[in-house]
Every structure is written in C-alpha cells, then in structure tokens.
Write an enzyme that holds these catalytic residues in place. Structure first.
Site, PDB file in Angstrom:
ATOM      1  CE  LYS A  90      -3.992   2.092   0.437  1.00  0.00           C
ATOM      2  NZ  LYS A  90      -3.672   2.775  -0.843  1.00  0.00           N
ATOM      3  CD  GLN A 111       3.307   4.635   2.147  1.00  0.00           C
ATOM      4  OE1 GLN A 111       3.818   5.469   1.423  1.00  0.00           O
ATOM      5  NE2 GLN A 111       2.209   4.885   2.837  1.00  0.00           N
ATOM      6  CE  LYS A 114       4.253   7.662   5.576  1.00  0.00           C
ATOM      7  NZ  LYS A 114       4.065   8.584   4.449  1.00  0.00           N
ATOM      8  CE  LYS A 126       4.662   7.383  -2.436  1.00  0.00           C
ATOM      9  NZ  LYS A 126       3.897   7.972  -1.319  1.00  0.00           N
ATOM     10  CG  ASP A 166       3.376  10.978  -3.145  1.00  0.00           C
ATOM     11  OD1 ASP A 166       3.321  10.827  -1.919  1.00  0.00           O
ATOM     12  OD2 ASP A 166       4.330  11.585  -3.692  1.00  0.00           O
ATOM     13  CB  THR A 210      -2.068  13.634   4.064  1.00  0.00           C
ATOM     14  OG1 THR A 210      -2.455  12.442   3.389  1.00  0.00           O
ATOM     15  CG2 THR A 210      -0.587  13.580   4.390  1.00  0.00           C
ATOM     16  CB  SER A 377      -5.656   4.858   1.920  1.00  0.00           C
ATOM     17  OG  SER A 377      -5.490   5.925   1.013  1.00  0.00           O
TER      18      SER A 377
HETATM   19  P1  NDP Z   1       0.748  17.767  -4.541  1.00  0.00           P
HETATM   20  O1  NDP Z   1       1.202  17.373  -5.890  1.00  0.00           O
HETATM   21  O2  NDP Z   1      -0.696  17.963  -4.284  1.00  0.00           O
HETATM   22  O3  NDP Z   1       1.492  19.099  -4.066  1.00  0.00           O
HETATM   23  C1  NDP Z   1       2.879  19.167  -3.977  1.00  0.00           C
HETATM   24  C2  NDP Z   1       3.275  20.579  -3.580  1.00  0.00           C
HETATM   25  O4  NDP Z   1       4.659  20.604  -3.297  1.00  0.00           O
HETATM   26  C3  NDP Z   1       3.051  21.595  -4.679  1.00  0.00           C
HETATM   27  O5  NDP Z   1       2.785  22.848  -4.124  1.00  0.00           O
HETATM   28  C4  NDP Z   1       4.380  21.588  -5.398  1.00  0.00           C
HETATM   29  O6  NDP Z   1       4.666  22.795  -6.098  1.00  0.00           O
HETATM   30  C5  NDP Z   1       5.347  21.420  -4.256  1.00  0.00           C
HETATM   31  N1  NDP Z   1       6.550  20.705  -4.723  1.00  0.00           N
HETATM   32  C6  NDP Z   1       6.614  19.468  -5.262  1.00  0.00           C
HETATM   33  N2  NDP Z   1       7.866  19.161  -5.601  1.00  0.00           N
HETATM   34  C7  NDP Z   1       8.596  20.230  -5.267  1.00  0.00           C
HETATM   35  C8  NDP Z   1       9.960  20.529  -5.375  1.00  0.00           C
HETATM   36  N3  NDP Z   1      10.835  19.643  -5.911  1.00  0.00           N
HETATM   37  N4  NDP Z   1      10.383  21.723  -4.901  1.00  0.00           N
HETATM   38  C9  NDP Z   1       9.504  22.612  -4.364  1.00  0.00           C
HETATM   39  N5  NDP Z   1       8.192  22.392  -4.258  1.00  0.00           N
HETATM   40  C10 NDP Z   1       7.755  21.215  -4.696  1.00  0.00           C
HETATM   41  O7  NDP Z   1       1.358  16.644  -3.560  1.00  0.00           O
HETATM   42  P2  NDP Z   1       0.902  16.246  -2.086  1.00  0.00           P
HETATM   43  O8  NDP Z   1       0.436  17.450  -1.368  1.00  0.00           O
HETATM   44  O9  NDP Z   1       0.016  15.079  -2.205  1.00  0.00           O
HETATM   45  O10 NDP Z   1       2.278  15.725  -1.468  1.00  0.00           O
HETATM   46  C11 NDP Z   1       3.181  16.587  -0.769  1.00  0.00           C
HETATM   47  C12 NDP Z   1       4.092  15.751   0.116  1.00  0.00           C
HETATM   48  O11 NDP Z   1       3.300  14.991   1.045  1.00  0.00           O
HETATM   49  C13 NDP Z   1       4.966  14.721  -0.604  1.00  0.00           C
HETATM   50  O12 NDP Z   1       6.177  14.588   0.091  1.00  0.00           O
HETATM   51  C14 NDP Z   1       4.165  13.433  -0.452  1.00  0.00           C
HETATM   52  O13 NDP Z   1       4.986  12.284  -0.557  1.00  0.00           O
HETATM   53  C15 NDP Z   1       3.640  13.602   0.964  1.00  0.00           C
HETATM   54  N6  NDP Z   1       2.491  12.798   1.298  1.00  0.00           N
HETATM   55  C16 NDP Z   1       1.327  12.885   0.582  1.00  0.00           C
HETATM   56  C17 NDP Z   1       0.239  12.111   0.944  1.00  0.00           C
HETATM   57  C18 NDP Z   1      -1.081  12.277   0.276  1.00  0.00           C
HETATM   58  O14 NDP Z   1      -2.059  11.704   0.798  1.00  0.00           O
HETATM   59  N7  NDP Z   1      -1.206  13.006  -0.801  1.00  0.00           N
HETATM   60  C19 NDP Z   1       0.317  11.125   2.044  1.00  0.00           C
HETATM   61  C20 NDP Z   1       1.557  11.183   2.798  1.00  0.00           C
HETATM   62  C21 NDP Z   1       2.597  11.969   2.409  1.00  0.00           C
HETATM   63  P3  NDP Z   1       4.501  22.849  -7.709  1.00  0.00           P
HETATM   64  O15 NDP Z   1       3.005  22.863  -7.929  1.00  0.00           O
HETATM   65  O16 NDP Z   1       5.176  24.115  -8.091  1.00  0.00           O
HETATM   66  O17 NDP Z   1       5.170  21.635  -8.250  1.00  0.00           O
END
Ligand code: NDP
Length: 445
Positions: A90, A111, A114, A126, A166, A210, A377
C-alpha cells in the site's frame, strides 16, 4: 550507529548505488534500531534488516503516450512492492520529473514503517513516473494514466497491491487510472485503488486526511508542553493536497498560517491564508501561487527564495523531500520555533533533524505525522470491502483516534527505550518491531 547494523547498512548502500534518498532513509532508520537488537537478537539471526531493505518485487516499465500535438512521448513507470508482512502493498503513485528508482525506494521503505504505525493491515509499497503533469491538458493526463495502467494492472489488486495518490496524482488521475483498470479487467474492484471519487467508492475525509492528520499529530506533541495551535504563527511549505488541508486544519484550531509555497516561490499573508481562495486557485483553476497575490490585498509574493526564511512558532513542511536543510532549521530555531510536523515525506535533511533534536524542538517525522492519509485509505478499503460509506464526522473521528494513537505509541516507545520525546526513535522502533515480528512469524520469505 550500532556496529552490527552499520555493517548491514554498508552492504545495502553498496548494493544500491546512486540511490541517495534511499540511502538516507535506510541510514536514518538504522540509527534508531541498535537498542531493539540488544533486546531482540532473533531479529539479527532472522536477517530481518537484510530482508527489509530488499523489496519483494520491483517493476519498471515503459509508458508510451501521444501528446496533444500528435507527438509520441515515452516515460518510465515504477512500482516497488516493498513489504507485505502486514497486508497488501500500500502506498501512493508520484508523477513528477524528479522520480527515479531511488526516490520510489525511499518512499516505499518509509511506507513500511508508516503503515505499521497506523495499526491497520497494510504492507508498504510506492510507485510513480517521471511524467511531468504540469502544463498538460486533461486529455494528455488521461492518455498518460491509461497507458500507465495498461502495464500496472497486472501487478495490483485489492489483496495484492493498492496504490493511491502522491505528488502530481490526485482525484482526477485516480479516476483515469481506475477507469482503465476496470476496462482492462472487466471488474469493478473498488478496493484496487484509494483516493477515489465519493460517488464511486471513495471515502469522505480522504482528500483532507494527510494534512488534517499532520496537524492533529502536531497538536498532540504541543499538548505535551502545555501548548496548542491556538495563537501559533505557522509557516507551511507546498500548496498541494497536504499543504492546503494542513492550513485549513491549523487555522481551524486557532493558528494563523502566514505563508505557503510552490516550486516557484511563496506568498506571505500576515492576516492568515484564505484557504477557499487558495483551493480555488490550486485545485479548481490549477493555477500558480503567484495568482493569489493579485486576488487578495496585503499579500506579498516572493519569487524564488525559501519559505523557511520566515519566522514561525510551528513549521509544517508539506512539499517534498530534503526541502528544509540544517541552515534553515538553525534559523527557525533562533527565531522562536516550538514544533515541526512533517506533512511531506523526509522534508527535513539529516542536518535539519539533528538541529531540531539538539535544540529540544518538538519534531514529528513524516512517517508518523503524515500517516493520516494512508490510514484513511485503509478506512476507504474497509468501506469498500463492506460496500458501505461512512459520514464525514465518523470518518474524521476515526482519523483523529488513529493519529492520537500513533502519537501516543511513538511517545511511549521513545520513553520505553530511554529517550522520551524522541519521536524519530519512537516511530522507527514502533513500526519496525511490528513488521519484524510478522516477518519472523511468516518464515523465510
Ligand atoms: P501535490 O502534488 O498535491 O502538491 C505538492 C506541492 O509541493 C506543490 O505545491 C508543489 O509545487 C510542491 N513541490 C513538489 N515538488 C517540489 C519541489 N521539488 N520543490 C519545491 N516544491 C515542490 O502533492 P501532495 O500534497 O500530495 O504531497 C506533498 C508531500 O506529502 C509529498 O512529500 C508526499 O509524498 C507527501 N504525502 C502525501 C500524501 C497524500 O495523501 N497526498 C500522504 C503522505 C505523504 P509545484 O506545484 O510548483 O510543483
């Protein structure tokens, strides 16, 4: 690091060259596990660590698709099925140009622990692709997702491997992926993916889970010092799914979130971020954070730079790995930081974590603090299995119980192993022991 574990760690690093993020995640976990191996010599005899660091299965595949101009595009797809001791693999799918095997392996490795910490029956995995969704039309996103699933469907299933979203994969992408899975297999198998739309098998609270969970975990940490989110000045990085919902929850608890970012820059809104405007720009219009400045007064947009240059009492890194380094951590600490809750996976570098811990800052590592997404999830899987759907209030209550439980287990484990308040130690040991026990019980597999 314990010398016995260092030898195993060095072998893992040598066998997986060039996978920097995976090396970092493995090293961080191994640094916590010395005391466990003193108490449990059977883990060393059973080669648990060696097995844990070798994924059960790694799939790499070609993803060919056609863009709107009729050009052929080729991307690379990944699914790393890391560990199924506690349940089906997962973990989410990430679509971002930086995705490579090392990044997918670091995420899959984290993961495992977690998912164990949630107490739910889910293993760790993943996946993703180096596809860049930015600037792509809906049609291009759909064709890419259909091609991606045309290979992935062979490897997943409700009892095998259950992907979710993600970075770059939200409700829209899960919809296209689910549609293609159904079409190829001729099965309406709701439990094969999570993060689905509410009318076709999704769970209420999954989109918020999250971010909400990260804030609930951080609130529990603050309570141990007689504090809460009320009146805190919060800075958040990112402006995606996790960030937006963390902002909403923190403000709901009485904090003022003064800034958030994307990969181009950040906004400062001293009155507190207008979450509805942010959602409209990022989720509905799929615009850039810069657009927020033009639509609200007294807002500054900073092009480039780091959101961690701002002062905050609570920092919630919710963007990506290694986005907060040692210098930024030292600056935050000097300027009055109390707590850090990691919404993203491994957003703080090893130097940053050391600064936070040495300064006595409350530090909630991602594998504990952001576990609310995968836990919800698992709640979605429960609803699918029983063909039921729960109310928002009931699901949120379950999420809160789970996050408080994770916090308390991490705190109790850290205290049991002689380092109270060390949530990194508590999360690593708590997750590891559960998986290690299950692996030993299931024999040499
Ligand atoms: P999204 O795609 O919804 O948003 C990602 C955000 O982070 C955007 O604002 C993006 O900006 C920014 N970002 C991504 N890559 C970079 C980078 N290299 N440098 C600077 N900014 C960056 O993703 P999520 O919100 O779903 O995920 C964010 C984090 O949370 C990740 O680490 C993910 O693994 C973790 N996570 C997510 C879960 C989920 O349920 N979605 C669960 C657990 C953890 P831009 O739009 O400019 O790219």
């Amino acid at each position: 690091m314990d010398a016995r574990l260092e030898t195993i760690r060095d072998t893992v690093l040598a066998r997986n060259p060039g996978e920097g993020e995976f090396h970092q995640a493995v090293t961080e976990v191994f640094e916590s596990l010395g005391p466990v191996h003193d108490r449990h010599p059977e883990f060393l005899e059973g080669a648990v660590l060696e097995r844990l660091c070798e994924p059960e299965r790694q799939i790499i595949f070609r993803v060919p698709w056609v863009d709107d101009a009729g050009r052929f595009q080729i991307n690379r797809g990944f699914r790393v099925e890391f560990n199924s001791a506690l349940g089906p693999f997962k973990g989410g799918l990430r679509f971002h140009p930086s995705v490579n095997l090392g990044i997918v392996k670091f995420l899959g490795f984290e993961q495992i622990f977690k998912n164990a910490l949630t107490g739910m029956p889910i293993g760790g995995g993943k996946g993703g692709s180096d596809f860049d969704p930015r600037g792509r039309s809906d049609g291009e996103i759909m064709r890419f997702c259909q091609s991606f699933m045309t290979e992935l469907y062979r490897h997943i299933g409700e009892y095998t491997d259950v992907p979710a979203g993600d970075i770059g994969v939200g409700g829209r992408e899960i919809g296209y992926l689910f549609g293609q899975y159904k079409r190829i297999t001729n099965r309406y198998e709701s439990g094969v993916l999570t993060g689905k739309g509410i009318s076709w098998g999704g769970s209420l609270v999954r989109p918020e889970a999250t971010g909400y969970g990260t804030v609930i975990f951080t609130q529990e940490m603050l309570k141990t010092r007689g504090q809460s989110f009320e009146g805190q000045r919060v800075v958040v990085s990112g402006s995606g799914n996790v960030a937006i919902n963390a902002i909403a929850k923190a403000q709901g608890l009485g904090a003022t979130v003064v800034a958030c970012s994307d990969s181009s820059g950040y906004i400062v809104d001293e009155a507190g971020i207008d979450v509805e405007l942010l959602r409209q720009i990022k989720e509905v219009e799929r615009g850039r954070l810069k657009d927020y400045e033009a639509r609200r007064s007294n807002v500054t947009y900073v092009d480039g730079g780091s959101v961690w240059d701002l002062d905050a009492t609570v920092a919630l890194p919710c963007a990506t790995q290694n986005e907060l380094d040692g210098d930024a951590a030292a600056r935050l600490v000097r300027n009055g930081l109390l707590a850090v809750g990691e919404g993203a996976n491994m957003p703080s570098t090893r130097d940053a974590v050391a600064v936070f811990q040495d300064s006595g800052i409350l530090f909630g590592p991602g594998k504990a603090a952001n576990a609310g997404g995968v836990a919800t999830s698992a709640l979605e899987m429960q609803q699918n299995a029983s063909r039921d759907s729960w109310s928002f209030a009931h699901t949120e209550e379950r999420l809160t119980e789970i996050m408080v439980g994770i916090h308390d287990r991490c705190a109790a484990t850290a205290a049991e192993y002689g380092d109270p308040g060390n949530y990194v130690l508590g999360a690593n040991i708590g997750g590891f022991v559960k998986v290690a026990d299950a692996m030993l019980a299931q024999g040499l597999i």
